[in-house]
Design an enzyme around this catalytic site. Structure first.
Site, PDB file in Angstrom:
ATOM      1  N   ASP A 207       0.842  -1.199   0.000  1.00 33.94           N
ATOM      2  CA  ASP A 207       0.000   0.000   0.000  1.00 33.94           C
ATOM      3  C   ASP A 207       0.878   1.250   0.000  1.00 33.94           C
ATOM      4  O   ASP A 207       0.688   2.158   0.798  1.00 33.94           O
ATOM      5  CB  ASP A 207      -0.913  -0.007   1.227  1.00 33.94           C
ATOM      6  CG  ASP A 207      -2.038   1.017   1.132  1.00 33.94           C
ATOM      7  OD1 ASP A 207      -2.480   1.313   0.004  1.00 33.94           O
ATOM      8  OD2 ASP A 207      -2.476   1.523   2.188  1.00 33.94           O
TER       9      ASP A 207
ATOM     10  N   ASP B 251       4.350   2.601   7.440  1.00 39.65           N
ATOM     11  CA  ASP B 251       3.111   1.842   7.594  1.00 39.65           C
ATOM     12  C   ASP B 251       3.069   0.570   6.747  1.00 39.65           C
ATOM     13  O   ASP B 251       2.468   0.533   5.667  1.00 39.65           O
ATOM     14  CB  ASP B 251       1.907   2.719   7.270  1.00 39.65           C
ATOM     15  CG  ASP B 251       0.594   2.053   7.687  1.00 39.65           C
ATOM     16  OD1 ASP B 251       0.638   0.964   8.299  1.00 39.65           O
ATOM     17  OD2 ASP B 251      -0.470   2.619   7.392  1.00 39.65           O
TER      18      ASP B 251
END
EC number: 2.7.11.1
Length: 339
Positions: A218, A235
């Site tokens: 992502d 992340d």
């Protein structure tokens, strides 16, 4: 948002969710107690950061720099899956790759408080990449290539493996079976996604890698930060076994002529690893899946009040018409990149 069930105009065709949700117990005192359970002392300053899937806060620490506390959404990932994410980040950090790894306390990086897993990490201050900056795209390609090189020898065991058609099928099943998509639009929606699935299946049949590799999963602009002259990848919540192009295509912002952007990214990437150009044919597949899964994600999280506040337009007839328009755009632009 009101609890009006009308589907006319811009009003959403659903009711406001109840206050009971995954993070309903995560009040300031609980956040501070969780942080201090690691042995740190907080100065009681808490600042919520932009995150919806999880909850992320900047927390002040006495006589030290603030830290970032990340609370994982319950029942999304198992303990083993989160620990594998942490192990990967710690491995990347040890290899000198620009990532933000969780902090360890007595050899532990993952903690649990009030039945919610959480971790702490250093605060990183910087800027996100500029959308059309070719020099920065080259640097992003370098970083992603470095990440893939460092991870390639240890495929994930606990994390998921990408399966575009299965992901698309499940998201479509959820959307068509819900109350949110207006009934009159369901036949149109079903026809549109069926067309995209057929096109995606043909692409995958023509080429799919024989072996998946560990990827970030992502790596959009908000998960990259320029800090002290160097980009950092943030992340790893969606890290998985996947395809290299998954971590590259999200940085293409020019729909008419993305080739120049793509060239810079791949040139940077190939500083560390060769890139299989046949993967470019999979970009249309991943783009279609992402758009469909995003709608399903909003729908599945609608019990969380944070989503009602952040996405008040979800569920309206206008939302679904725009969503259909996006899917039609995917079909019309199919092949633009790989031509």
């Amino acid at each position: 948002m009101s609890s009006d069930d009308s589907t006319s105009g811009n009003k959403a065709a659903h009711t406001t969710p109840s206050a009971s949700h995954a993070f309903s117990t995560l009040i300031p005192d609980v956040i501070l107690d969780a942080v201090e359970s690691t042995g740190l002392w907080s100065d009681s300053r808490i600042y919520p950061l932009n995150s919806y899937e999880n909850r992320v806060y900047q927390v002040g620490i006495e006589d030290a720099s603030p830290l970032i506390a990340k609370f994982y959404r319950p029942e999304r990932w198992s303990e083993a899956q989160i620990l594998e994410e942490h192990a990967t980040l710690l491995q990347l950090k040890a290899a000198g790759v620009a990532v933000v790894a969780p902090m360890e306390f007595d050899g532990k990086s993952l903690f649990r408080h009030n039945d919610i897993y959480f971790c702490l990490s250093p605060r990183l201050v910087g800027q996100h990449p500029e959308a059309d900056n070719l020099e920065e795209l080259y640097q992003l390609g370098e970083l992603i290539g470095q990440v893939h090189l460092a991870m390639q020898s240890t495929p994930f065991i606990e994390r998921i493996s990408v399966s575009p058609l299965a992901q698309m099928d499940e998201a479509v099943r959820q959307i068509l079976g819900s109350k949110y998509l207006p009934e009159k639009l369901k036949p149109i929606y079903k026809k549109q996604v069926s067309k995209l699935r057929e096109m995606s299946e043909a692409r995958i049949h023509a080429y799919w890698p024989t072996q998946l590799r560990p990827v970030h999963g992502d790596s959009h602009r908000s998960n990259l930060m320029l800090h002290e002259g160097q980009f950092h990848l943030l992340d790893f919540d969606d890290c998985q076994n996947g395809v290299a192009v998954q971590d590259l295509w999200l940085h293409l912002t020019q729909t008419e002529n993305p080739r120049q952007q793509l060239s810079e990214i791949i040139e940077g990437y190939e500083t560390y690893l060769p890139f299989e150009t046949r993967e470019l044919d999979l970009i249309d597949v991943f783009k279609s899946v992402r758009i469909i899964c995003y709608a399903a994600w909003l729908q599945n999280r609608w019990h969380d009040p944070a989503f009602v506040k952040a996405f008040p337009w979800f569920g309206s007839e206008d939302y679904w018409l725009n969503h259909l328009s996006e899917l039609q755009g995917c079909e019309q632009e199919w092949g633009n990149i790989s031509r």
